[in-house]
Write a protein that holds these residues in place. Structure first.
Motif, PDB file in Angstrom:
ATOM      1  N   ASP A  36     -11.350   6.664  31.081  1.00 36.73           N
ATOM      2  CA  ASP A  36     -12.497   5.898  31.598  1.00 36.73           C
ATOM      3  C   ASP A  36     -12.159   5.056  32.817  1.00 36.73           C
ATOM      4  N   VAL A  37     -11.161   5.486  33.569  1.00 39.09           N
ATOM      5  CA  VAL A  37     -10.829   4.822  34.827  1.00 39.09           C
ATOM      6  C   VAL A  37     -11.728   5.370  35.934  1.00 39.09           C
ATOM      7  N   LEU A  38     -12.046   6.656  35.840  1.00 32.58           N
ATOM      8  CA  LEU A  38     -12.906   7.314  36.820  1.00 32.58           C
ATOM      9  C   LEU A  38     -14.188   7.786  36.150  1.00 32.58           C
ATOM     10  N   THR A  39     -15.272   7.780  36.924  1.00 33.98           N
ATOM     11  CA  THR A  39     -16.548   8.319  36.454  1.00 33.98           C
ATOM     12  C   THR A  39     -16.653   9.780  36.881  1.00 33.98           C
ATOM     13  N   GLU A  40     -17.668  10.467  36.366  1.00 36.56           N
ATOM     14  CA  GLU A  40     -17.919  11.844  36.792  1.00 36.56           C
ATOM     15  C   GLU A  40     -18.163  11.902  38.296  1.00 36.56           C
ATOM     16  N   GLU A  41     -18.861  10.901  38.809  1.00 39.52           N
ATOM     17  CA  GLU A  41     -19.129  10.836  40.252  1.00 39.52           C
ATOM     18  C   GLU A  41     -17.825  10.699  41.042  1.00 39.52           C
ATOM     19  N   ASP A  42     -16.916   9.865  40.552  1.00 44.96           N
ATOM     20  CA  ASP A  42     -15.609   9.709  41.203  1.00 44.96           C
ATOM     21  C   ASP A  42     -14.857  11.033  41.234  1.00 44.96           C
ATOM     22  N   VAL A  43     -14.837  11.724  40.092  1.00 45.55           N
ATOM     23  CA  VAL A  43     -14.120  12.993  39.996  1.00 45.55           C
ATOM     24  C   VAL A  43     -14.706  14.005  40.973  1.00 45.55           C
ATOM     25  N   SER A  44     -16.024  14.068  41.040  1.00 44.18           N
ATOM     26  CA  SER A  44     -16.692  14.979  41.966  1.00 44.18           C
ATOM     27  C   SER A  44     -16.341  14.639  43.413  1.00 44.18           C
ATOM     28  N   LEU A  45     -16.327  13.362  43.730  1.00 43.83           N
ATOM     29  CA  LEU A  45     -15.978  12.923  45.082  1.00 43.83           C
ATOM     30  C   LEU A  45     -14.550  13.318  45.426  1.00 43.83           C
ATOM     31  N   VAL A  46     -13.637  13.109  44.502  1.00 46.90           N
ATOM     32  CA  VAL A  46     -12.228  13.438  44.743  1.00 46.90           C
ATOM     33  C   VAL A  46     -12.048  14.938  44.925  1.00 46.90           C
ATOM     34  N   ARG A  47     -12.731  15.714  44.105  1.00 48.51           N
ATOM     35  CA  ARG A  47     -12.612  17.178  44.203  1.00 48.51           C
ATOM     36  C   ARG A  47     -13.174  17.707  45.516  1.00 48.51           C
ATOM     37  N   GLY A  48     -14.120  17.019  46.091  1.00 46.93           N
ATOM     38  CA  GLY A  48     -14.662  17.397  47.392  1.00 46.93           C
ATOM     39  C   GLY A  48     -15.400  18.711  47.410  1.00 46.93           C
ATOM     40  N   GLY A  49     -16.052  19.047  46.332  1.00 43.87           N
ATOM     41  CA  GLY A  49     -16.826  20.284  46.286  1.00 43.87           C
ATOM     42  C   GLY A  49     -15.970  21.537  46.272  1.00 43.87           C
ATOM     43  N   GLY A  50     -14.698  21.396  45.978  1.00 43.24           N
ATOM     44  CA  GLY A  50     -13.819  22.556  45.875  1.00 43.24           C
ATOM     45  C   GLY A  50     -13.305  23.085  47.191  1.00 43.24           C
ATOM     46  N   CYS A  51     -13.671  22.448  48.296  1.00 44.33           N
ATOM     47  CA  CYS A  51     -13.262  22.958  49.605  1.00 44.33           C
ATOM     48  C   CYS A  51     -12.054  22.223  50.176  1.00 44.33           C
ATOM     49  N   GLY A  53      -7.965  20.771  49.974  1.00 42.95           N
ATOM     50  CA  GLY A  53      -6.645  21.052  49.438  1.00 42.95           C
ATOM     51  C   GLY A  53      -6.168  19.892  48.578  1.00 42.95           C
ATOM     52  N   ASP A  54      -5.051  20.098  47.896  1.00 44.02           N
ATOM     53  CA  ASP A  54      -4.538  19.075  46.988  1.00 44.02           C
ATOM     54  C   ASP A  54      -4.201  17.771  47.690  1.00 44.02           C
ATOM     55  N   ARG A  55      -3.679  17.833  48.892  1.00 46.07           N
ATOM     56  CA  ARG A  55      -3.338  16.588  49.606  1.00 46.07           C
ATOM     57  C   ARG A  55      -4.588  15.789  49.942  1.00 46.07           C
ATOM     58  N   ASP A  56      -5.641  16.485  50.366  1.00 53.06           N
ATOM     59  CA  ASP A  56      -6.894  15.790  50.655  1.00 53.06           C
ATOM     60  C   ASP A  56      -7.498  15.208  49.382  1.00 53.06           C
ATOM     61  N   ARG A  57      -7.393  15.943  48.283  1.00 52.52           N
ATOM     62  CA  ARG A  57      -7.875  15.409  47.007  1.00 52.52           C
ATOM     63  C   ARG A  57      -7.093  14.161  46.611  1.00 52.52           C
ATOM     64  N   MET A  58      -5.788  14.200  46.806  1.00 52.50           N
ATOM     65  CA  MET A  58      -4.967  13.034  46.474  1.00 52.50           C
ATOM     66  C   MET A  58      -5.338  11.849  47.350  1.00 52.50           C
ATOM     67  N   ARG A  59      -5.582  12.088  48.618  1.00 49.97           N
ATOM     68  CA  ARG A  59      -6.026  10.999  49.509  1.00 49.97           C
ATOM     69  C   ARG A  59      -7.342  10.414  49.024  1.00 49.97           C
ATOM     70  N   ASN A  60      -8.274  11.297  48.623  1.00 49.95           N
ATOM     71  CA  ASN A  60      -9.561  10.825  48.104  1.00 49.95           C
ATOM     72  C   ASN A  60      -9.368  10.002  46.841  1.00 49.95           C
ATOM     73  N   LEU A  61      -8.479  10.456  45.957  1.00 49.26           N
ATOM     74  CA  LEU A  61      -8.201   9.717  44.728  1.00 49.26           C
ATOM     75  C   LEU A  61      -7.643   8.331  45.046  1.00 49.26           C
ATOM     76  N   LEU A  62      -6.708   8.267  45.964  1.00 48.40           N
ATOM     77  CA  LEU A  62      -6.144   6.974  46.349  1.00 48.40           C
ATOM     78  C   LEU A  62      -7.210   6.066  46.945  1.00 48.40           C
ATOM     79  N   ASP A  63      -8.120   6.627  47.730  1.00 51.29           N
ATOM     80  CA  ASP A  63      -9.208   5.831  48.297  1.00 51.29           C
ATOM     81  C   ASP A  63     -10.094   5.253  47.194  1.00 51.29           C
ATOM     82  N   VAL A  64     -10.417   6.080  46.197  1.00 50.14           N
ATOM     83  CA  VAL A  64     -11.247   5.608  45.085  1.00 50.14           C
ATOM     84  C   VAL A  64     -10.519   4.501  44.328  1.00 50.14           C
TER      85      VAL A  64
END
Length: 71
Positions: A36-51, A53-64
């Motif tokens: 419960d640290v992240l919401t479904e919306e957070d997870v979706s934002l981090v995943r970036g619609g599947g487009c 790469g892992d480094r960009d996802r990690m950057r998004n996660l760190l931003d969140v």
């Protein structure tokens, strides 16, 4: 621990975190969502619609996480 100190550590270690942890970003997302640290919306934002790469996802996660501060 002073307010903002964890956020500052994350910001200062961003490059190393992306390099070292990007291959585990999907596992991290799942763990953080289950805890419960992240919401479904957070997870979706981090995943970036599947487009992204892992480094960009990690950057998004760190931003969140950075946006949450010491919470």
């Amino acid at each position: 621990m002073a307010v903002g100190s964890f956020s500052e550590q994350v910001r200062e270690s961003r490059v190393e975190l992306v390099e070292d942890w990007s291959k585990h970003v999907m596992s991290l997302l799942e763990l953080l969502f289950q805890a419960d640290v992240l919401t479904e919306e957070d997870v979706s934002l981090v995943r970036g619609g599947g487009c992204l790469g892992d480094r960009d996802r990690m950057r998004n996660l760190l931003d969140v996480l950075y946006g949450r501060g010491e919470d």
